[in-house]
Structures are given as C-alpha cells and as structure tokens.
Design a protein around this motif. Structure first.
Motif, PDB file in Angstrom:
ATOM      1  N   VAL A 147       0.871  -1.174   0.000  1.00  0.00           N
ATOM      2  CA  VAL A 147       0.000   0.000   0.000  1.00  0.00           C
ATOM      3  C   VAL A 147       0.907   1.221   0.000  1.00  0.00           C
ATOM      4  CG1 VAL A 147      -1.635   1.373   1.337  1.00  0.00           C
ATOM      5  CG2 VAL A 147      -1.970  -1.097   1.121  1.00  0.00           C
ATOM      6  N   LEU A 148       0.759   2.050  -1.014  1.00  0.00           N
ATOM      7  CA  LEU A 148       1.536   3.278  -1.144  1.00  0.00           C
ATOM      8  C   LEU A 148       0.662   4.448  -0.708  1.00  0.00           C
ATOM      9  CD1 LEU A 148       3.053   2.731  -4.709  1.00  0.00           C
ATOM     10  CD2 LEU A 148       3.771   1.726  -2.533  1.00  0.00           C
TER      11      LEU A 148
ATOM     12  N   LEU B 227      -7.487  -6.883  -1.586  1.00  0.00           N
ATOM     13  CA  LEU B 227      -7.407  -5.795  -0.607  1.00  0.00           C
ATOM     14  C   LEU B 227      -7.936  -4.494  -1.179  1.00  0.00           C
ATOM     15  CD1 LEU B 227      -3.917  -6.458   1.029  1.00  0.00           C
ATOM     16  CD2 LEU B 227      -6.162  -6.665   2.126  1.00  0.00           C
ATOM     17  N   GLY B 228      -7.950  -4.395  -2.501  1.00  0.00           N
ATOM     18  CA  GLY B 228      -8.576  -3.247  -3.127  1.00  0.00           C
ATOM     19  C   GLY B 228      -7.607  -2.272  -3.763  1.00  0.00           C
ATOM     20  N   ARG B 229      -8.185  -1.191  -4.249  1.00  0.00           N
ATOM     21  CA  ARG B 229      -7.447  -0.146  -4.935  1.00  0.00           C
ATOM     22  C   ARG B 229      -7.468   1.131  -4.102  1.00  0.00           C
ATOM     23  NH1 ARG B 229      -8.691  -0.180 -11.345  1.00  0.00           N
ATOM     24  NH2 ARG B 229      -6.793   1.078 -11.176  1.00  0.00           N
TER      25      ARG B 229
ATOM     26  N   VAL C 195      -7.661  -0.480   1.979  1.00  0.00           N
ATOM     27  CA  VAL C 195      -6.452   0.269   1.616  1.00  0.00           C
ATOM     28  C   VAL C 195      -6.365   1.559   2.426  1.00  0.00           C
ATOM     29  CG1 VAL C 195      -5.315   1.533  -0.257  1.00  0.00           C
ATOM     30  CG2 VAL C 195      -6.308  -0.733  -0.685  1.00  0.00           C
ATOM     31  N   GLU C 196      -7.467   2.281   2.552  1.00  0.00           N
ATOM     32  CA  GLU C 196      -7.450   3.537   3.300  1.00  0.00           C
ATOM     33  C   GLU C 196      -7.210   3.295   4.789  1.00  0.00           C
ATOM     34  OE1 GLU C 196      -7.206   6.266   1.830  1.00  0.00           O
ATOM     35  OE2 GLU C 196      -7.851   5.715  -0.182  1.00  0.00           O
TER      36      GLU C 196
ATOM     37  N   THR D  45      -3.601   7.210  -2.416  1.00  0.00           N
ATOM     38  CA  THR D  45      -3.198   5.863  -2.043  1.00  0.00           C
ATOM     39  C   THR D  45      -3.200   4.954  -3.268  1.00  0.00           C
ATOM     40  OG1 THR D  45      -5.484   5.335  -1.457  1.00  0.00           O
ATOM     41  CG2 THR D  45      -4.016   6.010   0.335  1.00  0.00           C
ATOM     42  N   VAL D  46      -2.382   3.895  -3.195  1.00  0.00           N
ATOM     43  CA  VAL D  46      -2.309   2.860  -4.222  1.00  0.00           C
ATOM     44  C   VAL D  46      -2.322   1.523  -3.500  1.00  0.00           C
ATOM     45  CG1 VAL D  46      -0.877   1.820  -6.028  1.00  0.00           C
ATOM     46  CG2 VAL D  46      -1.015   4.304  -5.833  1.00  0.00           C
TER      47      VAL D  46
END
Length: 540
Positions: free
Chosen positions: A335-336, A409-411, A422-423, A451-452
């Motif tokens: 996660v970025l 986990l998602g985008r 992710v958030e 976020t990524v």
C-alpha cells in the motif's frame, strides 16, 4: 533485425536503447501515456511524487549502462549523497538510529549499542563486499545459457563458502552474529528490497549491506522520474520508436516447420528443445480501440512475465502452467501513500524505516495472507533533499506498507476515496509515523493524499497477484532457479525486467537489458557487455 519491446519501464527502455545501439530497428509499445512502469510519477498542487523506486543503489550498474549508451551517469543525472543514508525508528525505543554513509561511523554505532558488534560488523561487511564483487563478476551478468563461466577457478575456489550462503537464511546468519534486535533488523531489512523476508532470503544476500552501510545512498535530483527520462532520452536518441497508449494484446507467431533449420529467426539456436513457433510481431490497440500489428523478428517482453504468458500467448506456447505459478511466491504487495504535508517534518530523514518489535510476526502475517498489525513501513521524504518536489515550506512524504500480494485488498484513490481496506492501512501508517517520529499533528497537516493498493498493481501494471516488486528472491527463485529470459517454445521471444533473471530492482532491470542483448548476440559469457572505448582527445 526488427525488434518490438513490450513495456516502457526501465527494463524495456534500457533493452530498447542497447539494441538500437547495436543497429537494430526497435519499437517500444507502452500501454500508459508516459514511460516508467513501476518507476512512475504523479503530480498535484505543486507536489511531485515518485510512485515506485526511491533508493539509488549499485551505482556502478547505472554507470555501466550509461557508458554503454555513450553517456555517463554524471552527465545524465545530478546525484547527491545522503547523510544520513537513512534513519531507523524502532518500536519500543525512543531514539532512532542513523545509518551513516561512512563505514567507520556505522561500526562505532553498532559497538555503542552492543559491545563487540563493531568488530563483527567489520567482518560482516568484508564478507558482504567479497560476495557482492563475486556476484558482479560471475553471476549477475550471465543468462545461465552455459555452465562454462561457473567453472572459473575463482568460483571453484569459493564453492566451500557459497554452499553455506545458499543453504542458510539471511536472518539466521545475522542472528548468529548480533544479539540486539535493532542491529538484526538493520542487517535483515535488505531482504525486503528483494521481495522476500530475512527468514526466507538466502544469506548470500547479505551482500546488500555492502551497498548502504559502506558506500552510502544517493539520490537523483528531480527524483526517479529523472532517471526514467534520461534512459528514455538516450533510447530515443539511439533511434528507438516509443509508442505510448499502445496496449499489447497478443504476441503473434507462426508455426515452426519440421526439419532442421526451418525457423527463420536470426537469433542463435535456442538450445536442445526445438521451439514450436517463432515470433512474427505484436498485436496492439491504441486508446481509440483501433487494432494494429507491429511486425518483428524478435520480441522482448519487459512486462510482468505471468501476464505475458497467461494473457499474450496461447496455452500451447507457454513455458509455465498455472500449476507452476501456483507453487511460486509473487513477493509482497504494497500500500503506497503519497502525502503533501504543510510545513516541514524535520524528524524524518530522506529515507526513514519504521520497524515493529515482533518482526517475525510482521513477515509471517504477510506470508499467511494477513495484513500485519502493527505493520513495519518505509517513508521517503525527498523534499528533505530536493526542493523541486514540494512547494516551499512543505514536505513530500511517500509511505510504503508491505502487505500480502492480494488484489482483493482493493485499490487506492485520492483524498481517502480508495477502497476501505487500503485507506485503513494508510491511516494506520500515518498514525504510526506521527507517534513514533513525534509529529502528533501529522494527519491534520496533510493537504494532498493519494493511495495505491494491490488492486492497482494488478490492474495498472498487470502485476502477478498484485505484487509490488516481482517474484520473491527465495532460494528457488534466485539466480539459475529464477525464470529465464528466453522462451523455450517460441523462437525469437525474450524477456527482461524484474520477473526474470537477475531479479527485482532498478539495477537488476538494467542488467536484465544486457542479458536480453546477450541472447540476441549469442553471448554466453558472465561478463558485462564491453563498453565503447572513450574517444581519444584531439592533439594539436
């Protein structure tokens, strides 16, 4: 020959440039609107973020590639040394540890934390340098097409040392020499650069400590987008045609006729196994949906190898089955978190690492498909060094949290609009930095946020399982055990990039470009490609 390269990340651009310098007609197809791949860039409100690599290590590999292109890293980039090289925050300890670009200072730091550790670090770094130099001379620049380079007397003389380095984990080697958990973590974390963990990466990779603890870390002003621009500029200058918004949809082939010498590709013979087909080009679509075909004698894929085999080739021409992939390790996801922060954050260095106390649980959770809680993380603050990446008086922060390689986990998204998981990971990471580094109002000072997640890596980069880097460098996925760079079933089909030999990371991708050129040449040596001789100075 006509060469088509799929993907304009560093590996694709570097391969294209070298092949164009060899005199070939080279075309690069890139699905996005700009080159870079994982080494991308994103801008908003005066903040400019590198979206991928951020450590400039193995400078001699960069220097060598630029010289092959008739340039130099000094001419193409404005490199500055970092001091400290990086800073480490440890859960349960108030004071961070600064790693210096000077070996003697690092030895003194280790000794101050654990009596006797300084001398042991000296010996450890001597071994790291010796192993690194051996790898450069005999392992990193080989395609493993021939075993002859490994009969070299230097390799034979080191076999008694190489065996234990391969059969023992990095974590085990470090734990045998150092007791303090902080020192163990400093020496074990380079496994993360390799998409692995200290307990799964072979101790051969202790060579990584020769790069940061005794040699320092550099940074290219302008960020790693500047490295991409320099490599792309040299490639185009050498004659490469770079097409963006060109998404490859299939590698086209024709069946190989029976009989010796029937294949018309001008590549050297691929080995004892006769290929079933040979490349004819790449089918691609533009952003308007129109289909095109780029004819080729050779195709080099610099995209994710799993994507290439599963999506661009029919089943009968794939080297690896779905079952083969299911038994391999895609490495961690990530996660970025890109943050534009009001006012400076002097508590952070250019590179800062945040390590949890229970490291085994942290890595174990990722291996088991769970998000660690708490999670170790990395923070890059390039605005500590480079004023061009943030507005005056502001800070550019890039957070990276290793998580399982799981697109589910998602985008991510902008301003908290990403998927919930992710958030939540991003929020926890921001709060951890705030607490451990002593920046209690960090969250309130964020003015830009993006976020990524693993879902983005899968969708935007066609990354296997949403992996962040590429296949992990475990023993069975390192060196000659890693996926090779030549198709066994399709003549004229080669591979470059982090999915193949020699591995993940920008320097490895530059080396993979040379390995593709070696395949075209039929070069089975373990040496780097010879550099052009410098022009003789004119004499009056």
């Amino acid at each position: 020959m006509r060469v088509v390269v799929v993907g304009a990340g560093i590996a694709g651009l570097a391969t294209a440039g070298l092949l164009a310098r060899e005199g070939h007609d080279v075309e690069v197809l890139e699905r996005h609107d700009a080159p870079g791949g994982r080494a991308g860039s994103w801008e908003r409100a005066g903040f400019r973020f590198d979206t991928g690599p951020s450590w400039y290590l193995m400078p001699e590999v960069f220097d060598h590639w630029f010289r092959l292109m008739g340039s130099s890293a000094d001419d193409a980039l404005d490199l500055v040394g970092l001091d400290p090289a990086y800073r480490v925050f440890f859960e349960g300890h108030d004071d961070p540890l600064d790693v210096s670009p000077d070996r003697a200072e690092n030895v003194a730091t280790f000794e101050a934390i654990e009596p006797g550790a300084g001398a042991r670090l000296d010996r450890y770094l001597d071994s790291a340098h010796d192993t690194y130099d051996l790898a450069l001379r005999h392992f990193l620049y080989t395609t493993f097409a021939s075993w002859r380079p490994f009969a070299h007397r230097e390799v034979a003389a080191r076999l008694h040392r190489l065996g234990p380095l391969l059969g023992r984990s990095l974590g085990s080697r470090v734990a045998a020499a150092f007791q303090d958990v902080r020192l163990r973590q400093v020496l074990g974390y380079p496994a993360v650069f390799l998409g692995s963990s200290p307990d799964r990466a072979p101790s051969l990779y202790h060579l990584m400590s020769a790069l940061d603890l005794d040699g320092g870390v550099r940074y290219p002003l302008g960020g790693f987008a500047r490295v991409v621009a320099a490599v792309a500029g040299l490639a185009v200058g050498a004659g490469v045609t770079l097409r963006t918004r060109a998404r490859a949809t299939a590698i086209t082939t024709t069946a190989v006729e029976a009989g010796p010498g029937a294949a018309r590709t001008r590549l050297p013979a691929p080995g004892s196994r006769r290929p079933r087909a040979e490349v004819t080009g790449v089918r691609w679509v533009d952003d308007a949906g129109r289909e095109h075909h780029a004819a080729a004698d050779v195709v080099v894929t610099a995209a994710d190898l799993h994507h290439v085999e599963q999506d661009l080739l029919p089943p009968e021409l794939r080297d690896r089955s779905p079952e083969w992939w299911s038994r391999r390790d895609p490495g961690p996801g990530g996660v970025l978190v890109m943050l534009g922060v009001r006012e400076r954050v002097p508590q952070l260095a250019h590179h800062s690492l945040f390590f949890t106390a229970d490291w085994r649980e942290n890595f174990g959770a990722i291996a088991d498909g769970r998000v660690p809680d708490p999670a170790s993380l990395y923070v890059c603050a390039p605005s500590r060094t480079d004023p061009s990446v943030a507005p005056p008086g502001h800070e550019n922060l890039f957070l990276l949290v290793p998580v399982p390689a799981d697109p589910g986990l998602g985008r991510g998204g902008e301003d908290g609009a990403g998927d919930a998981a992710v958030e939540a990971i991003a929020d926890a990471a921001i709060d951890r930095v705030a607490a451990w580094a002593g920046v209690p109002d960090l969250r309130e000072r964020v003015v830009v946020r993006r976020t990524v997640g693993p879902g983005d890596f899968a969708a935007d980069l066609s990354s296997w399982s949403g992996g962040m880097l590429g296949p992990a460098h475990t023993l069975r996925q390192s060196a000659m055990f890693r996926a090779g760079n030549r198709s066994r079933r399709v003549a004229g089909l080669l591979h470059a990039g982090g999915s193949t030999i020699p591995g993940v990371g920008l320097p490895m991708c530059l080396i993979s470009a040379e390995l593709a050129v070696k395949r075209v040449r039929g070069d089975t040596s373990a040496d780097p490609l010879p550099e052009p001789r410098p022009a003789l100075a004119s004499q009056e």
